[in-house]
Design an enzyme around this catalytic site. Structure first.
Site, PDB file in Angstrom:
ATOM      1  CB  CYS A 110      75.465 -14.600 -97.411  1.00  0.00           C
ATOM      2  SG  CYS A 110      74.247 -15.083 -98.638  1.00  0.00           S
ATOM      3  CB  CYS A 217      67.752 -15.523 -93.598  1.00  0.00           C
ATOM      4  SG  CYS A 217      69.083 -16.336 -94.461  1.00  0.00           S
TER       5      CYS A 217
END
Ligand SMILES: Nc1ncnc2c1ncn2[C@@H]1O[C@H](COP(=O)(O)OP(=O)(O)OP(=O)(O)O)[C@@H](O)[C@H]1O
Length: 412
Positions: A110, A217
Site C-alpha cells: 500500500c 487495517c
C-alpha cells in the site's frame, strides 16, 4: 526557498498526523490536510470507520485553520493491493499471495503503490506549483522512537517520492506527540486506537511521519479466517505431524496458515505450530514445540531487491557480499546477516544464527546502522535446522545420502 513552502500532510484522523500538521505549520509551511479513503467497509453496526476518521481529520484542519481535501483510492487499492487475479498466475496482490500459500504484507504494498504513488502524484499534480528540488539521493533512517519506527513499511518506496517527503515526527517519542496534541486543543484525536497502515504524504514536499503501522487495517477486528474465506475458495487439507507423519486433524485451507503460527487443531489441547506447507496436497505440517528446530532457518533468497539510496550499495557490487542486518517482521530485533548479490539483482541472505518463523512472501528489510537500505520479497527458503539435523543423522548411517535436497546454496 519560497517554492518549498507548501506541504501536503496526509491526515488519518489520528494523533500523529494531526501533530505533524501542527508542527509543519509552526515551522512556517503552508499546509494542506488530505484524508485518503482506501477501503470501503461497514462495521457490524453498518457504520463506515473511514467516515468517522475523515470527520476527525476535517476537525484537525478546522482547529489548525488549514485547507482540507479528501481523495478516494478505493478502486486503486482494490486492484493494486487486494484483489484476486484469476487470469495469469503473476498477480502479487494480497489475495493472490495468500492463494499461493505466501504471507503477504499489504501495508508495504500500500505504501509503495497507493500512498507513495497514487497519493504522491495527486499531491504533486493537483496541489503543488512548479518547484525546484535538490536531486541528491536521500537516505531512509530509523525513527528515534524504535517502537514507532516505520522504515519496515517504507522499504519499497521510491527514491523519487522519498526525496519529496518530510517526516516531522521522526525525532519524537509517542508520549511527546501526545503531549503536544493535548496542549494544542487536539483532544479529539487523542483517544483513538492505532490500527492502520502508515503514511502521510505531500506535494512540493511530502509530510510524512516515521510512525508505525499496527497491522492490516481493512480486516479490523474481524476474524482473519472468516475474512479470507469471503474471498478465497476453501481448500480443505490435513494437519500432519512433521515428526512421524501422523494426521492430527483437518483445516479449511493451507493459505490460512503462516509458518511459525500456532495451529488450532480441533480436539487437541497441546499447542502445535505450523512449520511447512505442502501446496500440491494442501497439507499443513506441524511440530509440537514453539521452538521446534523445523521452525528455524538461516538462509533465504529474495526477489530483485528495491534499494532506497544506492542501487545496489557500492560495497555489495564491489565485493558481491556485504554484512548488514535484516528483519522480516515489523518491530522484531534486527538479525545480523551476510548478503550475496546475484546477477539478476536478487540476494541470498545468510543469517548468522537461524531465525524462527521465516515465511515466503514476507519482506526481508535490510539495515546498515540506522539506515534502512531497502527490501526484497522472500521467494525461497533454505532447509530448516530440523531437515539439516535429520540429513546429518542419515549421513552418519548411510554416507552416500545427501543432507540437503533443496539445492539451495548462495554462490558468491
Ligand atoms: N486514511 C488516511 N488518510 C490520510 N493519511 C493517512 C490515512 N491513514 C494513514 N495515513 C497517514 O499515515 C500515517 C501513519 O498511519 P498509521 O495508520 O500507521 O497511524 P499512526 O502512525 O498511528 O498515525 P495517526 O496517529 O496519524 O493515525 C498517518 O500518520 C497519516 O499521516
Amino acid at each position: 526557498m519560497s517554492a518549498l513552502r507548501h506541504v501536503v500532510c496526509a491526515l488519518s484522523g489520528g494523533v500523529d498526523s494531526a501533530v505533524a500538521a501542527l508542527l509543519l505549520r509552526r515551522r512556517g509551511y503552508q499546509v494542506t490536510g488530505v484524508f485518503m479513503k482506501n477501503w470501503d467497509s461497514l462495521d457490524e453496526h453498518g457504520v463506515c470507520a473511514a467516515d468517522k476518521d475523515c470527520e476527525d481529520a476535517y476537525k484537525v484542519c478546522r482547529i489548525l485553520d488549514i485547507p482540507f481535501h479528501q481523495v478516494s483510492y478505493v478502486k486503486e487499492y482494490w486492484n493494486e493491493v487486494f484483489r484476486l487475479f484469476t487470469q495469469g498466475a503473476n498477480g502479487v496482490t494480497f489475495l493472490n499471495e495468500y492463494e499461493k500459500g505466501r504471507t503477504p504484507n499489504p501495508d508495504i504494498i500500500c505504501n509503495k503503490h497507493i500512498k507513495f504513488s497514487c497519493f504522491y502524484h495527486y499531491a504533486v499534480d493537483n496541489l503543488g506549483k512548479e518547484s525546484e528540488f535538490l536531486h541528491l539521493p536521500v537516505k531512509l533512517l530509523q525513527a528515534a522512537d524504535s517502537f514507532k519506527d516505520q522504515t519496515f513499511f517504507l522499504s519499497q518506496v521510491s527514491q523519487d517520492a522519498l526525496r519529496r517527503t518530510i517526516f516531522p515526527l521522526g525525532e519524537l517519542t509517542k508520549e511527546f506527540v501526545k503531549k503536544i496534541a493535548a496542549e494544542n486543543r487536539l483532544h479529539h484525536v487523542l483517544q483513538k486506537k492505532e490500527v492502520g497502515p502508515s503514511l502521510a504524504s505531500a506535494h512540493i514536499m511530502l509530510a510524512f511521519l516515521l510512525f508505525q503501522s499496527m497491522g492490516i487495517c481493512f480486516i479490523g477486528k474481524r476474524n482473519f479466517e472468516h475474512f479470507i474465506l469471503q474471498y478465497l475458495q476453501p481448500r480443505p487439507g490435513k494437519f500432519i505431524s512433521i515428526e512421524d507423519n501422523t494426521v492430527l486433524g483437518t483445516h479449511k485451507g493451507w493459505f490460512l496458515y503462516t509458518l511459525g503460527q500456532r495451529a488450532k487443531i480441533s480436539g487437541l489441547r497441546e499447542p502445535w505450530y505450523v512449520v511447512e506447507k505442502d501446496g500440491t496436497k494442501g497439507d499443513v505440517l506441524v511440530a509440537p514445540q514453539v521452538d521446534h528446530p523445523a521452525l528455524y532457518r538461516d538462509l533465504l533468497r529474495t526477489n530483485r531487491v528495491h534499494w532506497i539510496a544506492e542501487e545496489p550499495p557500492a560495497a555489495l557490487v564491489r565485493d558481491k557480499m556485504m554484512e548488514c542486518h535484516f528483519r522480516f517482521r515489523h518491530q522484531m530485533a534486527l538479525v545480523p546477516c551476510v548478503l550475496t548479490l546475484n546477477q539478476d539483482g536478487t540476494v541470498w541472505v545468510t543469517a548468522v544464527k537461524a531465525v524462527r518463523g521465516l515465511a515466503l512472501g514476507q519482506f526481508a528489510v535490510f539495515y546498515k546502522g540506522d539506515e534502512c537500505l531497502g527490501s526484497g520479497k522472500i521467494l525461497r527458503l533454505g532447509p530448516s535446522a530440523y531437515t539439516l539435523q535429520k540429513g546429518k543423522n542419515r549421513t552418519k548411517v548411510a554416507p552416500e545420502v545427501s543432507s540437503d535436497s533443496s539445492g539451495l546454496h548462495p554462490t558468491p
